[in-house]
Motif scaffolding. Sequence first.
Motif, PDB file in Angstrom:
ATOM      1  N   LYS A 198      -3.183  -1.561  -5.315  1.00  0.00           N
ATOM      2  CA  LYS A 198      -2.429  -0.688  -4.415  1.00  0.00           C
ATOM      3  C   LYS A 198      -3.367   0.102  -3.513  1.00  0.00           C
ATOM      4  O   LYS A 198      -3.107   0.279  -2.317  1.00  0.00           O
ATOM      5  N   ASP A 227      -4.135  -1.538   5.001  1.00  0.00           N
ATOM      6  CA  ASP A 227      -3.111  -1.088   5.954  1.00  0.00           C
ATOM      7  C   ASP A 227      -3.720  -0.161   7.004  1.00  0.00           C
ATOM      8  O   ASP A 227      -3.428  -0.273   8.201  1.00  0.00           O
ATOM      9  N   LYS A 265       2.075   5.006   1.429  1.00  0.00           N
ATOM     10  CA  LYS A 265       2.367   5.596   2.723  1.00  0.00           C
ATOM     11  C   LYS A 265       1.453   6.798   2.935  1.00  0.00           C
ATOM     12  O   LYS A 265       1.374   7.685   2.079  1.00  0.00           O
ATOM     13  N   THR A 300      -3.706  -0.188   0.516  1.00  0.00           N
ATOM     14  CA  THR A 300      -3.598   0.987   1.382  1.00  0.00           C
ATOM     15  C   THR A 300      -4.750   1.018   2.377  1.00  0.00           C
ATOM     16  O   THR A 300      -4.551   1.275   3.568  1.00  0.00           O
ATOM     17  N   GLY A 346       0.802  -1.212   0.000  1.00  0.00           N
ATOM     18  CA  GLY A 346       0.000   0.000   0.000  1.00  0.00           C
ATOM     19  C   GLY A 346       0.837   1.265   0.000  1.00  0.00           C
ATOM     20  O   GLY A 346       2.063   1.232   0.134  1.00  0.00           O
TER      21      GLY A 346
END
Length: 217
Positions: free
Chosen positions: A104, A111, A8, A108, A6
């Motif tokens: 992705k 996460d 930041k 994310t 993922g």
Amino acid sequence: MSKSKGMKIKEHLIFYKVCKVIVLPIFKLIFRYKTIRECELPKDGSYIIACNHLSYTDPVFVGLTHKRRAFFMAKSELFRNPFFGALIRVLGAFPVTRGANDGKAIATGEDLINNGKVMTIFLEGGRSKTGELLRPRSGCAVVARQTKAPVVPMCITVVGKSKSVFAKRVIHIGKPLSYEELGFSNDEEPSPREFRTASKIIMNEITKFREMDRVDK
């Protein structure tokens, strides 16, 4: 444990809180919005807010009506303008490519949930140009299935038949739907039918709120 794929995300919490204090009275004045809460939401631990999508102001309503910081997926086109893209990143947005299996963006979201955060997903995958609810997409169900996080249905409703950008709104926040209430099994490999079923369950709650709130009381 495999390394996350993922993006930041930086929190910028102080800036977020300052923006919230400034924007809240402005939105109260312009939209005269009312908030309905079915229950008090958890003060800690992760959950997903699943909301319908009418306007570019919707993420602001999410932020104003939740005590906790809410992150959200936003279409990648919004990040093309460097200034605006930087601004919404600071406010908790991260890009998702619509119409594609954006692994992705999904990673994310997972996460954020795994780190105890609150994430918003607009269930329809885009804004409704007519104001009517659209077919739910599976992104929210995918993240909920992977993380086992509860899903909080939320509906933003324009009151009456007004088509004005500044029409009065009702923000209705429901009770969290658990992994089991969304109809998920404990099988290792989820079926497409599970995702469709979970998406419909969430949308049914949003539809119920909309029918309750569309008439000014």
